[in-house]
Scaffold this motif. Sequence first.
Motif, short mmCIF file in Angstrom:
data_model
loop_
_atom_site.label_atom_id
_atom_site.label_comp_id
_atom_site.label_asym_id
_atom_site.label_seq_id
_atom_site.Cartn_x
_atom_site.Cartn_y
_atom_site.Cartn_z
N VAL A 1 0.85 -1.18 0.00
CA VAL A 1 0.00 0.00 0.00
C VAL A 1 0.89 1.24 0.00
O VAL A 1 1.76 1.39 0.87
CB VAL A 1 -0.94 0.03 1.23
N ASN A 2 0.68 2.12 -0.96
CA ASN A 2 1.36 3.41 -1.01
C ASN A 2 0.34 4.47 -0.58
O ASN A 2 -0.45 4.95 -1.39
CB ASN A 2 1.88 3.70 -2.42
N ASP A 3 0.37 4.78 0.70
CA ASP A 3 -0.52 5.80 1.26
C ASP A 3 0.27 7.11 1.31
O ASP A 3 0.64 7.59 2.38
CB ASP A 3 -1.00 5.36 2.63
N GLU A 4 0.52 7.69 0.16
CA GLU A 4 1.51 8.76 0.04
C GLU A 4 1.16 10.03 0.80
O GLU A 4 2.04 10.83 1.11
CB GLU A 4 1.73 9.10 -1.44
N GLY B 1 2.03 10.37 5.50
CA GLY B 1 2.25 9.45 4.40
C GLY B 1 3.22 8.35 4.76
O GLY B 1 4.18 8.56 5.48
N GLN B 2 2.94 7.14 4.26
CA GLN B 2 3.84 6.01 4.46
C GLN B 2 3.59 4.98 3.38
O GLN B 2 2.58 5.00 2.67
CB GLN B 2 3.64 5.37 5.84
N LYS B 3 4.54 4.04 3.27
CA LYS B 3 4.40 2.89 2.40
C LYS B 3 4.53 1.65 3.29
O LYS B 3 5.44 1.57 4.11
CB LYS B 3 5.47 2.89 1.32
N PHE B 4 3.64 0.70 3.13
CA PHE B 4 3.68 -0.49 3.98
C PHE B 4 3.14 -1.69 3.22
O PHE B 4 2.39 -1.55 2.23
CB PHE B 4 2.91 -0.28 5.29
N GLY B 5 3.53 -2.88 3.67
CA GLY B 5 3.09 -4.10 3.01
C GLY B 5 3.34 -5.31 3.86
O GLY B 5 3.85 -5.21 4.99
N SER B 6 2.98 -6.47 3.33
CA SER B 6 3.13 -7.70 4.11
C SER B 6 3.26 -8.89 3.18
O SER B 6 2.88 -8.85 2.00
CB SER B 6 1.92 -7.90 5.03
N ASP C 1 5.44 -8.11 8.20
CA ASP C 1 4.96 -6.77 7.87
C ASP C 1 6.14 -5.80 7.86
O ASP C 1 7.06 -5.93 8.68
CB ASP C 1 3.94 -6.29 8.90
N ARG C 2 6.07 -4.80 6.97
CA ARG C 2 7.10 -3.77 6.92
C ARG C 2 6.45 -2.42 6.60
O ARG C 2 5.52 -2.34 5.80
CB ARG C 2 8.17 -4.09 5.89
#
Length: 397
Positions: A327-330, A346-351, A373-374
């Motif tokens: 997810v790019n929640d910019e 804003g952040q970028k996160f994924g799993s 998760d990161r």
Amino acid sequence: MRPHGSRFALAALLSALIAPARLAAQSGASPPADTAAKKPDPPPPPVNHLETTFAGFKLTGFAAGSYTYSGHSASGTAIVGRLYDRLQNRFMLNALGVVLDKPYDPAKFSAGFHTEVLVGQDATVIQSDGGTFNLGPQGDIPHLYVTLNVPTASGNGLQFKVGRIPTLLGLEVIETYANPNWSEGNQFIYVENFTATGLSVETKFNNYVDLQLRVINGWDQVSDNNSHKSLMGRVGLYPNALTSLGIVGYWGAEEPGNNSANRYGFEGLLWRKLGKAAVWVQGDYGTEQANAALPDPTQDAKWWALGGWVTYDFNAGVGLALRGDYVNDENGARSNGALGFPTNTGQKFGSGTATLNIKAWPSAVVRPELRYDRSTLGAFNGKKDQITVALAVAYLY
């Protein structure tokens, strides 16, 4: 697309037993003894008392519990960014779901309804604003709608659904037993709504195309939080029995008391069956116009997400499900302060997730899971990543 028993009978023939006895009596001879042991009668079929008492009604449901552990939980208890598996190192009474259905007949003017009552710790985090359907802090009614069917020449009918309806977005659904993995992915949590209250018009044109159009109060709103309605629609394409593509679009004002800041976007979900394996790819894009609820109220916020699933059945009792999402929640519109994430612009996160689905026990599934998760923020107790292990058990009835 949210997105989410069987019976027997017996009989006996008497004439084949009666005829030999009559012939023996007429000849004066005794009938031969039956040397074969009599087989016991089969057990009576299970009874669905609801269907027996109220013809056409169906009662089904599920129960689920779990345990999750993470070494980077906040304050030793909360797993940041997670939904149903949000508490670590404790056994969770996740859900008891009770589903009552009265199906409609697509071939004629008919009506039906569908409702689901959910009790447990999962219900706490999916309750809609407005309170109408809340059953206390650990109870909810995520589905409750009536369907009116108008017959069509295709035989599939035109359906009008009114009430609280699951979203059209996404592969994953509220009821975790129906998902490839045990934990809910980031797309389900952050870029989709769970439910909508309003009107849905749906039809299946043929074996290749279907359509759903909705007018709703808003994302996860029982009572509208402004005076404008929201729109959502989906086109489903089915080129063959092994492939499908769903395209969803949405538009509407979603912030309290604000009719001018619209949220709009689209999603594509592709499914392909490959022998014992199945593959899904889901992409999302969304925008929300500038408003006071955003981290930066002076500019529009944008986000996008991409996810993929692969499942493989080793046999009827064991399968593997793999999921990766990003997810790019910019601009921080979807994750700012949400579910333990810190306040952010804003952040970028994924799993990445691996789940075994074990169905060795009738009507039950056991699901050990490993997840990584990161986040670009130090969101996981000061760390940028976390590993969790979980074990979930669900029973369907």
